[in-house]
Structure formats: C-alpha cells, structure tokens
Design a protein around this motif. Structure first.
Motif, mmCIF file in Angstrom:
data_model
loop_
_atom_site.group_PDB
_atom_site.id
_atom_site.type_symbol
_atom_site.label_atom_id
_atom_site.label_comp_id
_atom_site.label_asym_id
_atom_site.label_seq_id
_atom_site.Cartn_x
_atom_site.Cartn_y
_atom_site.Cartn_z
ATOM 1 N N PRO A 220 74.909 41.382 34.457
ATOM 2 C CA PRO A 220 74.201 42.601 34.859
ATOM 3 C C PRO A 220 73.028 42.384 35.804
ATOM 4 N N ALA A 221 72.317 41.268 35.661
ATOM 5 C CA ALA A 221 71.154 41.038 36.522
ATOM 6 C C ALA A 221 71.522 40.931 37.990
ATOM 7 N N THR A 222 72.788 40.658 38.295
ATOM 8 C CA THR A 222 73.175 40.506 39.695
ATOM 9 C C THR A 222 72.998 41.780 40.509
ATOM 10 N N ILE A 223 72.869 42.929 39.846
ATOM 11 C CA ILE A 223 72.610 44.176 40.572
ATOM 12 C C ILE A 223 71.318 44.070 41.373
ATOM 13 N N LEU A 224 70.416 43.192 40.955
ATOM 14 C CA LEU A 224 69.139 43.040 41.669
ATOM 15 C C LEU A 224 69.325 42.515 43.091
ATOM 16 N N GLN A 225 70.474 41.950 43.394
ATOM 17 C CA GLN A 225 70.734 41.533 44.778
ATOM 18 C C GLN A 225 70.712 42.725 45.731
ATOM 19 N N HIS A 226 70.893 43.918 45.195
ATOM 20 C CA HIS A 226 70.880 45.125 46.026
ATOM 21 C C HIS A 226 69.488 45.776 46.088
ATOM 22 N N HIS A 227 68.517 45.195 45.417
ATOM 23 C CA HIS A 227 67.162 45.764 45.422
ATOM 24 C C HIS A 227 66.394 45.247 46.635
ATOM 25 N N PRO A 228 65.595 46.094 47.294
ATOM 26 C CA PRO A 228 64.900 45.649 48.505
ATOM 27 C C PRO A 228 63.703 44.741 48.266
ATOM 28 N N HIS A 229 63.199 44.642 47.032
ATOM 29 C CA HIS A 229 61.992 43.842 46.803
ATOM 30 C C HIS A 229 62.038 43.214 45.411
ATOM 31 N N VAL A 230 62.639 42.051 45.343
ATOM 32 C CA VAL A 230 62.760 41.304 44.085
ATOM 33 C C VAL A 230 62.147 39.928 44.264
ATOM 34 N N THR A 231 61.323 39.527 43.298
ATOM 35 C CA THR A 231 60.762 38.178 43.259
ATOM 36 C C THR A 231 61.268 37.496 41.998
ATOM 37 N N VAL A 232 61.844 36.313 42.137
ATOM 38 C CA VAL A 232 62.353 35.543 41.004
ATOM 39 C C VAL A 232 61.482 34.301 40.854
ATOM 40 N N LEU A 233 60.792 34.188 39.733
ATOM 41 C CA LEU A 233 59.896 33.057 39.462
ATOM 42 C C LEU A 233 60.565 32.130 38.451
ATOM 43 N N LEU A 234 60.750 30.872 38.837
ATOM 44 C CA LEU A 234 61.508 29.920 38.037
ATOM 45 C C LEU A 234 60.756 28.609 37.854
ATOM 46 N N ASP A 235 61.066 27.907 36.772
ATOM 47 C CA ASP A 235 60.701 26.494 36.712
ATOM 48 C C ASP A 235 61.913 25.676 37.147
ATOM 49 N N ALA A 236 61.732 24.371 37.256
ATOM 50 C CA ALA A 236 62.803 23.520 37.784
ATOM 51 C C ALA A 236 64.042 23.550 36.895
ATOM 52 N N ASP A 237 63.867 23.642 35.582
ATOM 53 C CA ASP A 237 65.020 23.664 34.690
ATOM 54 C C ASP A 237 65.864 24.913 34.890
ATOM 55 N N ALA A 238 65.225 26.052 35.037
ATOM 56 C CA ALA A 238 65.970 27.289 35.248
ATOM 57 C C ALA A 238 66.647 27.311 36.616
ATOM 58 N N ALA A 239 66.085 26.559 37.578
ATOM 59 C CA ALA A 239 66.620 26.529 38.948
ATOM 60 C C ALA A 239 67.648 25.440 39.167
ATOM 61 N N ARG A 240 67.986 24.689 38.155
ATOM 62 C CA ARG A 240 68.757 23.450 38.338
ATOM 63 C C ARG A 240 70.164 23.668 38.873
ATOM 64 N N ARG A 241 70.740 24.847 38.714
ATOM 65 C CA ARG A 241 72.108 25.082 39.198
ATOM 66 C C ARG A 241 72.159 25.795 40.539
ATOM 67 N N LEU A 242 71.020 26.063 41.132
ATOM 68 C CA LEU A 242 71.006 26.769 42.415
ATOM 69 C C LEU A 242 71.434 25.817 43.534
ATOM 70 N N GLN A 243 72.351 26.260 44.359
ATOM 71 C CA GLN A 243 72.839 25.430 45.455
ATOM 72 C C GLN A 243 71.824 25.308 46.579
ATOM 73 N N LEU A 244 71.028 26.339 46.773
ATOM 74 C CA LEU A 244 70.079 26.367 47.882
ATOM 75 C C LEU A 244 68.659 26.069 47.420
ATOM 76 N N VAL A 245 68.531 25.280 46.358
ATOM 77 C CA VAL A 245 67.218 25.049 45.766
ATOM 78 C C VAL A 245 66.233 24.447 46.772
ATOM 79 N N ASP A 246 66.682 23.535 47.609
ATOM 80 C CA ASP A 246 65.774 22.929 48.589
ATOM 81 C C ASP A 246 65.295 23.957 49.606
ATOM 82 N N TYR A 247 66.181 24.858 49.983
ATOM 83 C CA TYR A 247 65.798 25.917 50.924
ATOM 84 C C TYR A 247 64.772 26.857 50.309
ATOM 85 N N TYR A 248 64.954 27.210 49.024
ATOM 86 C CA TYR A 248 63.989 28.098 48.379
ATOM 87 C C TYR A 248 62.607 27.441 48.322
ATOM 88 N N ARG A 249 62.583 26.154 48.028
ATOM 89 C CA ARG A 249 61.300 25.447 47.986
ATOM 90 C C ARG A 249 60.646 25.416 49.371
#
Length: 261
Positions: A220-249
C-alpha cells in the motif's frame, strides 16, 4: 520522492524536527498528521526537547492521528489516543482539544469515520503527515489489498500486523485487537507533505517496494510514488535493499542549502 539516508534514529529525529520546526515558523497554525508506533519516537523526543527550550511552539497548531484500535477501553495504555498523548501531546504546548483521533469506541463507526474526514477538511487539510511503514508495506492501518483511493474506515488487521504489534501488548498477539479505524490511502495522499520514517533491517523489503517497486495495492505505501512531496527518512539497515542507494546519498549530500525537505 526524496530519499534521505542518515546515520541513526537520533539523526532522523533531528532532520524531521527541523522540518516540523520550519513549518511551524512559517505557519504557526499548521495541521500535523501524527503517527504512533516506534518509528516517530525519536522525532517526538526531539520536538519535546525543542519545545521545552522555547525553540518551537505548537500553541496554535492542530493535529490528527492516523488510526485507532477498535474496542480498546478509553483508559487502555495502548489506545493510540493515549499513546500520542504520552509520546508528544503532553510534552509540548498544544492547546486543549487541538489533537483529535479516530473514534474506535463509536457506536456508529461509519458515521464516526465520515465525521473524522469532515474534521480534517474543516481544519484546512494536513500540512505535514508523519508516517511509519509496516513490514508488509502498510501505512496507517491500510493493509495489503487496500483501495488506493480509500478514505477513513474500519479495517481488519492482518495476522502479520498483529504479530508485529504484539510487542506493545506484552508479547501476546491475541491481546492485539483484530479491527482498527484508519485514515485511508486517499486521505493520506491529500496531505501537502508526507514524511515517512523507517529504521531497521525488518523494514528493508517494504522500503524497497515503496521507493523502487511497482505501485500496487499489495504494497500500500507504494501509492506515495504518486504524491508530489514525499520525504523518506531511513537508516542504513532500512535502506539496504535499495538499488540506487549511492545515488540517494549523493543527491542528499549535494542538496542546495536553500532547498528544504
């Protein structure tokens, strides 16, 4: 969607509190959407500290909570109205009755849900909505399969959510209510700014789907991809599966000083 990866929960709390403080400075009458659970605790601690120090004030602000268990007594410590009072409201300077939650004890729950939606609209809508995310991708209590256009309503909790929340009920899953009242995904999407917080390895799969997966009612949270202003705050453990993690940093490091969250 802006993805910000920080060192720990304290850093997340500080960055999120900066955003809340900036909002209250430019709009003292701001309407805040308040989440419960473990994710926002560091934020509430930091907001309480800053309020005590006279750095921010909630005196003219209003708040609406995301959800509520159905059937818990008014004095139950895990009733979300009581939880948010303990975690934030009693520690800052909200005016009396400035924070409202869904009514899990209403005799007519559909009518109470309609009234809650009307109250949010009458307040001018939510300026900043704080969110956590469940291991199954739920936000609020919008479980997998929820309508992406849903509004405040009663929902049945999944076994996974009740298992996850048993830690708040002495480890007894059977003590966790089976039903809740929750803002819908459509309600959440109406907020002007959404800030979602996730920490720990257990949230990594849900975060992966949220940020980089397909939009689907199964997450269900994926609906936020359609929101114009979303900020996602993560620690490294929660971000560990992101493919673009280096780009986000890299993006966050190079962010212009004038650009807020």
């Amino acid at each position: 969607m802006e993805v910000v990866i920080l060192s720990d929960t304290e850093a997340i709390g500080a960055v999120a509190a900066d955003a809340v403080g900036a909002l209250l400075t430019r709009k003292p009458t701001a309407v805040l959407g308040l989440a419960t659970g473990s994710s926002p605790l560091a934020i509430y601690d930091e907001l309480a500290r800053r309020c005590s120090a006279g750095q921010i004030s909630f005196a003219r602000a209003r708040g609406f909570t995301l959800d509520e268990y159905v059937g818990l007594s008014a004095d139950h410590p895990q009733r979300y109205r009581n939880v948010i009072d303990a975690e934030l409201v009693s520690r800052v300077d909200f005016a009396s009755e400035a924070v409202r939650g869904p009514d899990g004890l209403a005799t007519d729950i559909p009518a109470a849900c309609t009234a809650y939606e009307a109250a949010i609209a009458a307040a001018g809508g939510v300026d900043l909505q704080l969110l956590g995310i469940g291991t199954d991708g739920h936000i609020g209590f919008n479980e997998p399969g929820s309508s992406l256009a849903s509004r405040t309503r009663i929902k049945t909790l999944t076994l996974q959510t009740r298992t996850d929340n048993a830690r708040f009920f002495g480890g007894d899953r059977d003590a966790v209510p089976t039903h809740c009242v929750t803002q819908g995904l459509g309600t959440i999407m109406a907020a002007r700014h959404v800030m979602l917080i996730a920490t720990g390895r257990a949230k990594a799969e849900a975060v992966h789907h949220l940020v980089e997966g397909a939009v689907s009612a199964m997450w269900p949270a994926t609906i936020l991809q359609h929101h114009p202003h979303v900020t996602v705050l993560l620690d490294a453990d929660a971000a560990r599966r992101l493919q673009l993690v280096d780009y986000y940093r890299e993006t966050y490091r190079g962010k212009p000083d004038w650009q807020d969250l």
